[in-house]
Scaffold this active site. Sequence first.
Site, PDB file in Angstrom:
ATOM      1  N   SER A 136      40.125  30.930 -33.233  1.00  0.00           N
ATOM      2  CA  SER A 136      40.807  30.906 -34.537  1.00  0.00           C
ATOM      3  C   SER A 136      42.099  31.703 -34.448  1.00  0.00           C
ATOM      4  O   SER A 136      42.168  32.710 -33.721  1.00  0.00           O
ATOM      5  CB  SER A 136      39.918  31.537 -35.610  1.00  0.00           C
ATOM      6  OG  SER A 136      40.642  31.651 -36.825  1.00  0.00           O
ATOM      7  N   TYR A 150      34.690  38.552 -38.435  1.00  0.00           N
ATOM      8  CA  TYR A 150      34.831  37.178 -37.924  1.00  0.00           C
ATOM      9  C   TYR A 150      36.034  37.118 -36.975  1.00  0.00           C
ATOM     10  O   TYR A 150      35.947  36.551 -35.875  1.00  0.00           O
ATOM     11  CB  TYR A 150      35.012  36.226 -39.104  1.00  0.00           C
ATOM     12  CG  TYR A 150      35.532  34.840 -38.779  1.00  0.00           C
ATOM     13  CD1 TYR A 150      34.675  33.840 -38.304  1.00  0.00           C
ATOM     14  CD2 TYR A 150      36.876  34.505 -38.980  1.00  0.00           C
ATOM     15  CE1 TYR A 150      35.156  32.557 -38.032  1.00  0.00           C
ATOM     16  CE2 TYR A 150      37.362  33.230 -38.710  1.00  0.00           C
ATOM     17  CZ  TYR A 150      36.496  32.254 -38.238  1.00  0.00           C
ATOM     18  OH  TYR A 150      36.966  30.996 -37.973  1.00  0.00           O
TER      19      TYR A 150
END
Length: 241
Positions: A136, A150
């Site tokens: 990501s 995360y």
Amino acid sequence: MPLTVVTGGTRGIGAAVAARLAAEGHDLVLGHRSDTESAAATVASVREAGVRCVSVAGDLTTDEGIEALLSAADELGPLTGLVNNAGATYRFAPLAETPADEVRRTIEVNLTAPILLARAALQRLDRGGVIVNITSGAATIGSPGEYVHYAAAKAGLDLLTRGLGLEVADRGIRVVAVAPGLIATELHATTGDPGRVDRMAPQIPLGRAGQPAEIADAVAWLMSEAASYVTATTLRVAGGR
Ligand code: NDP
């Protein structure tokens, strides 16, 4: 015929990857957790491309979930690729307000599970095999106020890509990652902010959110012979963000 496992391959980015790889002639094993309706629809549409495709339900934070996915692949033939795509964010909140068990689950699904899946895949892959990790843009942004744990897990997956890519290079196996930016999937709504994509899109240098198919194109290229000299690196597909 290539045989590829795509985790979270039944919805969002994973379903787009499945459709794209099917068009390239990959037989597919699609993992998912619990949404059987999406799984059935994606399997049916992938099979229309003329390839073999099965879906396997299971929680990848458990040994059984990982085993079930690889066993299904073993039944179809020798594994040639893995796309570690399944991931989850659960909620938008500062770390101090995020329950500890949710922090653990986030690390397990976004980092521990892909590492263990890569391990299991490497026990099966031969020369020419490819592992693609979906990381990501958060891994370099850090996602303050949203989900720093995360982002940390995804940064770990980028480094895993680097280290493991070097570790298995002499076996002729490539390990690469794609780091998506803001992509229009259900992930934002299921995490609790349905308006996030529209609200953030103008802040992206290219002026819009990305589509799952744009991530799938990058994955398909990385899995192909056209990327035969690309390993141990992350390709950012984030509209300049
Ligand atoms: P979605 O929420 O649309 O889909 C997630 C998929 O992962 C589903 O198939 C889901 O299964 C599966 N999954 C989730 N948790 C588990 C679990 N514990 N065990 C097994 N399967 C699980 O996500 P996206 O398509 O948006 O995201 C795909 C990947 O891309 C993720 O790794 C995400 O972190 C990453 N990413 C996404 C971005 C975005 O803006 N959308 C940006 C950057 C990275 P089921 O359908 O059964 O629930």
